[in-house]
Write an enzyme that holds these catalytic residues in place. Structure first.
Site, PDB file in Angstrom:
ATOM      1  N   GLU A 148      16.825 -33.312  -0.801  1.00 36.64           N
ATOM      2  CA  GLU A 148      16.947 -31.899  -0.434  1.00 36.64           C
ATOM      3  C   GLU A 148      16.419 -31.603   0.970  1.00 36.64           C
ATOM      4  OE1 GLU A 148      15.050 -29.631  -3.504  1.00 36.64           O
ATOM      5  OE2 GLU A 148      16.743 -29.816  -4.851  1.00 36.64           O
ATOM      6  N   GLU A 319      20.877 -32.657  -9.808  1.00 34.75           N
ATOM      7  CA  GLU A 319      19.781 -32.130 -10.636  1.00 34.75           C
ATOM      8  C   GLU A 319      20.281 -30.855 -11.295  1.00 34.75           C
ATOM      9  OE1 GLU A 319      16.227 -31.558  -8.323  1.00 34.75           O
ATOM     10  OE2 GLU A 319      16.366 -33.538  -7.406  1.00 34.75           O
TER      11      GLU A 319
HETATM   12  C1  GAL Z   1      14.251 -29.740  -6.865  1.00 31.09           C
HETATM   13  C2  GAL Z   1      13.694 -31.058  -6.394  1.00 31.09           C
HETATM   14  C3  GAL Z   1      13.073 -31.839  -7.526  1.00 31.09           C
HETATM   15  C4  GAL Z   1      12.177 -30.951  -8.346  1.00 31.09           C
HETATM   16  C5  GAL Z   1      12.985 -29.796  -8.844  1.00 31.09           C
HETATM   17  C6  GAL Z   1      12.210 -28.859  -9.727  1.00 31.09           C
HETATM   18  O1  GAL Z   1      14.412 -28.838  -5.828  1.00 31.09           O
HETATM   19  O2  GAL Z   1      14.674 -31.858  -5.791  1.00 31.09           O
HETATM   20  O3  GAL Z   1      12.331 -32.905  -6.997  1.00 31.09           O
HETATM   21  O4  GAL Z   1      11.116 -30.512  -7.565  1.00 31.09           O
HETATM   22  O5  GAL Z   1      13.442 -29.054  -7.745  1.00 31.09           O
HETATM   23  O6  GAL Z   1      13.031 -27.810 -10.168  1.00 31.09           O
END
Ligand code: GAL
Length: 654
Positions: A148, A319
């Site tokens: 990110e 994710e």
């Molecule tokens: C994302 C990140 C992850 C984790 C997640 C939590 O932005 O890539 O590592 O922190 O959020 O929601």
């Protein structure tokens, strides 16, 4: 779903967080749940290299072996978002610096400046070492660079190394300092420079810095992110045939995602619908209340449609929210069914893989309050059943393909940078403007591609919306000229040059479209102007000179939409009611079927199927179908649409 493209589920896993004794059980439970892909490694630098040069790959070998033995495919992350503590000792000046001069210290993540050459070389080294070890490993099916970019507001850094790199960038872009002075208009307020090494960063000035200087710094910062990423791609690509991807975030404009994507094989993004609703979707209080446990009905779709184009037709969700997150102002749990809806929505928009973040909730560290698919004690969390259901359904679903939408919305990162540099009104936000138009198209049931303002063929589109475009390049103008669909340009299109100065005349300068903008005003929320046919225009309004017909006017007669049957120009920022009318009329003029969707119901068409998704907390009906709250229905389209497979095609294969 599509022949040749496997739609799969995945999960994010952190073997370094758990005793090795549980890895095999985790892997077999993942496989039993229908998960096929596992992303690992992206924060593990301190465990891969606990001290400079002391490499400990053995645990990672065993983790890959354990996952691979369970039939899982591995996505391996480079750990460069989390430089270990020794790295900061080694390069004390590598830390990013915020606009207020604060150094972004060690103790969380993303504590590096993209311009630090020493850290960039460390990243090259670790990417090379990983690629040497795993580049030919058949279990590693893809690579993720870093994590990110720009998250936690890190694309911009005001460090000494950023300043030096910016001076070099200016010298390359402008050639001579005189050319820079001319381009930026430095005659104003005696801001002329004599040498490039005098140029500082546009921050901590007495009043606002020169917007041209700010825009140049934004462009430079974007280029630095692209350059940083390219170093890793080059190292990996020399040693591995597996595709390279990066996981973008929601509503981030700190760097040009199209430019960065050119170095990737496809793209991914991280989708947290409930966190986004409360912290960045720009939702009203009423929307927050209605969609608290479901997310904004258009925010995920917007990013699927944007990033699919970045990936030249290919994208993943790397994710996906599995339950409450930890980072939004409040962190509610999803309504029953939402994990399934979010996954199916991603697939309906063309995602190849949806990975849940994360397999098991962490019992330590900053994200202890963030759900996983398992509880910290290894029992199933609420979301796991939804995941298993989606996995079963994926096996059953016929080939549905992904269609290019019949409508396009132009989203241009340089325009986002320009209007951030010179908003004129405190609430003029380029993303919000584009998102408002996108939402209106979605409320009409249209399927959309979000595309850059380049010279691509707009032939397949019946409706093209072009809000807030800084500058219409010759290539893009040509594309518009040959587009047979209906085009709606504006507001704020062609009102500045590439260097953020004022062109003469101002306006979109389209062939056979005699319109000039004489001036623009920004308006506070209480000063919106009602439109003759309902709704209002606010925030922004241009005064124009034209003989083109006014299609929409304010009650007191100011033109708000002008043009003919092919091109329209919006002079202001219409509210939702007015946008709904404008979009529907434009679509109907093109014989695009529009729907009257109740609040929260959305559709997305693929090449062969229509998906209905209900984001509302109650059952909703449309055209004889009733969709349960959090429900998804799909049905074959009468006639398969022959619109190609995804935006743009020609992505490199996985
Ligand atoms: C994302 C990140 C992850 C984790 C997640 C939590 O932005 O890539 O590592 O922190 O959020 O929601």
């Amino acid at each position: 779903m599509t022949a040749g493209v496997r739609r799969t589920l995945g999960v994010c896993y952190y073997p370094e967080h758990w005793p090795e004794a549980v890895w095999a059980e985790d892997a077999s439970r993942m496989a039993r749940a229908g998960i096929r892909r596992v992303r690992i490694g992206e924060f593990a630098w301190s465990r891969i290299e606990p001290r400079p040069g002391e490499l400990r790959f053995e645990w990672l070998d065993r983790a890959i072996e354990t996952l691979g033995s369970a039939g899982l495919e591995v996505v391996l992350g480079t750990p460069t978002a989390t430089p270990p503590r020794w790295m900061v000792d080694r390069h004390p000046d590598m830390l990013g610096v915020g606009a207020g001069g604060e150094v972004r210290g060690f103790g969380s993540r993303r504590h590096y400046c993209f311009s630090h050459a020493g850290y960039r070389e460390e990243c090259r080294r670790i990417a090379r070492l990983l690629a040497e070890r795993y580049g030919a490993d058949p279990r590693v099916v893809a690579w993720q660079t870093d994590n990110e970019y720009d998250c936690h507001d890190t694309a911009l850094s005001y460090s000494a190394c950023a300043r030096a790199a910016f001076q070099d960038w200016c010298a390359r872009r402008y050639g001579t300092v005189e050319a820079l002075n001319t381009a930026w208009g430095n005659a104003f307020w005696s801001m002329d420079y004599q040498r490039f090494d005098q140029i500082g960063l546009p921050v901590r000035t007495v009043t606002e810095p020169n917007p041209a200087h700010v825009l140049a710094f934004r462009r430079f910062s974007s280029d630095q992110v692209v350059r940083f990423n390219r170093v890793q791609c080059d190292e990996i690509r020399k040693r591995s045939g597996a595709p390279i991807v990066h996981n973008f975030m929601g509503r981030m404009t700190g760097f040009d995602h199209h430019a960065l994507s050119a170095d990737l094989d496809f793209v991914a993004w991280d989708s947290y619908p409930l966190g986004f609703l409360l912290d960045r979707a720009g939702a009203s209080q009423a929307e927050k209340e209605r969609f608290l446990r479901q997310g904004h009905p258009d925010f995920q779709a917007f990013h699927h449609d944007l990033y699919r184009t970045c990936g030249r037709g290919r994208f993943w969700v790397m994710e996906q929210q599995p339950g409450p997150v930890n980072w939004a102002p409040w962190n509610p749990a999803p309504m029953a069914g939402m994990l399934r809806l979010w996954a199916w929505e991603a697939f309906a928009h063309g995602a190849e893989t949806v990975c849940w973040f994360r397999w098991r909730q962490a019992p330590f560290g900053q994200e202890q309050m963030h759900a996983g698919l398992l509880l910290p004690d290894r029992r199933p969390a609420a979301g796991l059943a939804d995941v298993t259901r989606v996995a079963r359904e994926l096996d059953e679903l016929p080939d549905a393909g992904t269609a290019r939408g019949p409508c396009a919305l132009v989203f241009d990162y340089p325009s986002a940078h320009a209007w951030e540099a010179q908003p004129h009104g405190i609430d003029f936000d380029y993303f919000a403007l584009c998102f408002d138009l996108y939402c209106a198209m979605r409320r009409a049931g249209l399927s959309i591609d979000i595309i850059p303002a380049d010279g691509r063929d707009l032939g397949p589109y019946s409706l093209v919306m072009v809000p807030g475009l800084l500058e219409l390049s010759p290539g893009f103008r040509d594309s518009l000229a040959t587009c047979a669909g209906r085009i709606v340009v504006g507001p704020r299109a062609g009102l500045r040059t590439d260097e953020l100065s004022t062109p003469a005349p101002m306006g979109p300068d389209l062939p056979d479209f005699p319109l000039t903008v004489t001036h623009a005003e920004s308006l506070p929320p209480f000063a919106s102007l009602p439109l003759a046919e309902g709704g209002a225009v606010g925030r922004w309004l241009e005064t124009i000179e034209t003989e083109l017909e006014a299609i929409e006017r304010t009650v007191d007669g100011r033109p708000v939409l002008v043009g003919g049957c092919r091109i329209g120009y919006l002079t202001g920022w219409p509210d939702a009611q007015a946008l709904d009318r404008i979009v529907r009329r434009a679509a109907q003029a093109q014989e695009l079927p529009v729907l009257d969707l109740p609040s929260g119901l959305r559709v997305r068409d693929t090449r062969t199927h229509r998906f209905w998704l209900n984001y509302a907390p109650e059952p909703l009906a449309c055209n004889g179908r009733t969709v349960e709250p959090g429900g998804v229905l799909w049905e074959p389209l009468g006639e398969p649409l022959e619109r190609g497979s995804g935006a743009g095609g020609n992505a490199r294969g996985a």
